[in-house]
Design a protein around this motif. Structure first.
Motif, short mmCIF file in Angstrom:
data_model
loop_
_atom_site.label_atom_id
_atom_site.label_comp_id
_atom_site.label_asym_id
_atom_site.label_seq_id
_atom_site.Cartn_x
_atom_site.Cartn_y
_atom_site.Cartn_z
N TRP A 13 28.98 9.52 -3.21
CA TRP A 13 27.34 9.69 -3.44
C TRP A 13 27.78 10.43 -5.11
O TRP A 13 26.77 9.89 -5.51
CB TRP A 13 27.05 10.82 -2.76
CG TRP A 13 26.96 10.72 -1.00
CD1 TRP A 13 26.93 9.37 -0.52
CD2 TRP A 13 27.64 11.87 -0.87
NE1 TRP A 13 26.94 9.54 -0.16
CE2 TRP A 13 27.09 10.88 1.49
CE3 TRP A 13 28.29 12.96 -0.38
CZ2 TRP A 13 27.31 11.29 2.20
CZ3 TRP A 13 28.16 13.79 1.51
CH2 TRP A 13 27.30 13.24 2.48
N LEU A 48 28.80 19.63 -0.18
CA LEU A 48 27.65 19.02 -0.86
C LEU A 48 27.59 17.93 -0.16
O LEU A 48 28.16 16.94 0.27
CB LEU A 48 28.05 18.65 -2.00
CG LEU A 48 28.51 19.62 -2.82
CD1 LEU A 48 29.17 19.24 -4.48
CD2 LEU A 48 26.77 20.05 -3.57
N ARG A 49 25.78 17.93 0.24
CA ARG A 49 24.82 16.51 1.35
C ARG A 49 25.00 15.04 -0.06
O ARG A 49 24.67 15.53 -1.63
CB ARG A 49 24.80 16.37 2.21
CG ARG A 49 24.47 17.98 2.69
CD ARG A 49 26.12 17.82 3.62
NE ARG A 49 26.88 16.31 4.47
CZ ARG A 49 27.59 15.98 4.88
NH1 ARG A 49 28.40 16.81 4.15
NH2 ARG A 49 27.78 15.64 5.34
N GLU A 50 24.36 14.04 0.12
CA GLU A 50 24.14 13.15 -0.33
C GLU A 50 22.43 13.80 -1.21
O GLU A 50 22.21 13.63 -2.18
CB GLU A 50 23.25 11.52 0.66
CG GLU A 50 23.88 10.69 -1.01
CD GLU A 50 21.79 10.24 -1.32
OE1 GLU A 50 21.79 9.62 -2.11
OE2 GLU A 50 21.16 10.67 -0.34
N GLN A 69 31.80 13.37 -1.04
CA GLN A 69 30.73 13.15 -2.04
C GLN A 69 31.78 12.56 -3.15
O GLN A 69 30.66 12.69 -4.15
CB GLN A 69 31.65 14.80 -2.03
CG GLN A 69 30.54 15.77 -1.39
CD GLN A 69 31.66 15.55 0.29
OE1 GLN A 69 32.57 15.60 0.47
NE2 GLN A 69 31.17 15.76 1.67
N GLY A 79 37.17 13.97 1.35
CA GLY A 79 35.87 14.49 0.56
C GLY A 79 35.88 13.02 -0.02
O GLY A 79 34.65 12.89 -1.29
N LEU A 139 33.12 19.28 -6.03
CA LEU A 139 32.56 18.78 -5.33
C LEU A 139 33.65 19.59 -4.23
O LEU A 139 34.78 19.80 -3.96
CB LEU A 139 33.15 17.50 -5.02
CG LEU A 139 33.34 16.22 -6.03
CD1 LEU A 139 32.97 15.07 -5.52
CD2 LEU A 139 31.76 16.38 -5.77
N ALA A 197 26.68 25.01 -0.95
CA ALA A 197 26.11 23.84 -1.61
C ALA A 197 25.12 24.44 -2.71
O ALA A 197 25.00 24.06 -4.03
CB ALA A 197 25.67 22.88 -1.11
#
Length: 400
Positions: free
Chosen positions: A185, A150-152, A182, A179, A146, A115
């Motif tokens: 988000w 990756l988080r919010e 992602q 996905g 993406l 990330a």
């Protein structure tokens, strides 16, 4: 830097709007501080012309908004690691491309997947190209690739950093359907998501099927005609009929599929969703004429009026990516191409040449109201070439 100039004596002015692609009753464009301020007749704009420090005479040829390449694989600087080529973006300007949109800096050697690294690459690319304009081009870079890491909260950080682009299709997902979070988000944080479609393009990517696309729901179906392998006909039709995604046609794809898609888009009255890019540099290579060649192919083989196809490579791209360019209209960026039929063509003007599949000769490229080049070093010689007052020796010597 932004400039002031006037373009006069245009034979035809293209608007970039596919619904009204030719501006009637106008032969002059005025640019002030990099933005178009007026379009009209020479006699009505005489005062503005007289106070312009640079006057470009189109010599009765075609004046059009600069092309936007909506799928150009930049990384950092004017260098492509994929093809080991320097100054390719400056060369694209000579192909009439005044802006490019990054589909993710995926060709960066050792591209990160964690990330922190993913965010850092996108932010660095965006920040660098905010300050770097090769050949006068504007590069809309920094498309976060993406990844499942990756988080919010990462998208909140990217939004705060000004990142507005994302690409799905090259992350380390065991199944593309994984996905969906992602993609959602990213969109919730104002980030435009382009998704790979069709067969795998390079090692590390996976095929993206119509079912994946409908589940992921990105903003743009990247290279729906193939990158380079197209979706099947039924899959293309599902994306066209069951979604609102932009339909991206690229040079480095399947031409037969592209011709069918643009015809069907016109028939189904969804032409506003058609956008054009090159999808280069890739294995297909570096192609300075990639976008204008696509316009010529779709015009000649698809039977679509060339001024409408030009709009798909300018105004439609601008609307889809919310760019301040793509149209010749007051308030829009002064990104302008002047062109004519190539010397020796059987047609008399640029639109006629495109309708036959001939690439026009570009005789001037303007970005941000600044004249960048006279006589493209990459297109054929224009039958009638633009001239400029006062004479710009350093620009005229740029051609080959």
């Amino acid at each position: 830097m932004n400039g002031d100039l006037a373009v006069v004596n245009a034979g035809v002015i293209l608007s970039g709007d596919w619904r009204n692609p030719i501006i009637q009753g106008a032969d002059t464009v005025i640019v002030r501080d990099g933005l178009i301020t007026a379009i009209g007749m020479y006699t009505d704009l005489q005062a503005e012309i007289d106070r312009s420090p640079i006057v470009v005479d189109a010599e009765g040829t075609t004046v059009a908004p600069g092309l936007i390449d909506s799928h150009c694989h930049v990384v950092l600087g004017d260098y492509t690691p994929r093809q080991k080529t320097v100054d390719f973006l400056e060369s694209y300007v000579h192909g009439g491309i005044t802006r490019v949109v990054s589909p993710g800096e995926i060709h960066a050697p050792g591209r990160p997947h964690d990330a922190t690294g993913v965010k850092a690459l996108a932010i660095a690319a965006k920040s660098c190209f905010d300050n770097f304009h090769p050949g006068g081009m504007t590069v809309h870079a920094g498309a976060v690739v993406l990844e499942p890491t990756l988080r919010e909260k990462d998208f909140r950080q990217l939004e705060k950093a000004g990142v507005r682009l994302a690409k799905f299709g090259f992350g380390l997902y065991s199944d593309p359907s994984d996905g969906a979070d992602q993609v959602r988000w990213a969109r919730e944080h104002g980030i435009k998501v382009m998704c790979h479609s069709g067969g795998a393009s390079i090692p590390g990517s996976k095929p993206i099927t119509p079912d994946h696309l409908l589940e992921l729901a990105p903003d743009v179906c990247g290279h729906i005609n193939g990158g380079p392998t197209s979706l099947d006909i039924d899959g293309v039709d599902r994306v066209m009929d069951e979604t609102e995604m932009a339909l991206q046609l690229v040079q480095a794809g399947n031409l037969q599929s592209a011709v069918r898609i643009i015809r069907r888009a016109e028939e189904r009255d969804v032409y506003d969703r058609v956008v054009i890019g090159s999808d280069t540099p890739t294995g297909t290579g570096v192609m300075p004429l990639g976008v204008i060649k696509t316009v010529a192919e779709l015009s000649s083989l698809g039977g679509i009026a060339p001024e409408k196809v030009w709009a798909a490579a300018t105004g439609n791209n601008a609307v889809t990516w919310e760019l301040p360019a793509g149209f010749l209209a007051p308030g829009k960026a002064g990104d302008i191409v002047i062109m004519d039929a190539p010397w020796g063509s059987t047609r008399d003007d640029a639109l006629g040449a495109l309708s036959l599949g001939d690439i026009p000769g570009i005789s001037a490229v303007i970005t941000g109201g600044i004249l960048r080049t006279l006589r493209s070093r990459n297109t054929p010689q224009a039958a009638r070439a633009a001239s400029v007052t006062p004479r710009q020796m350093h620009l005229e010597s740029a051609g080959h």
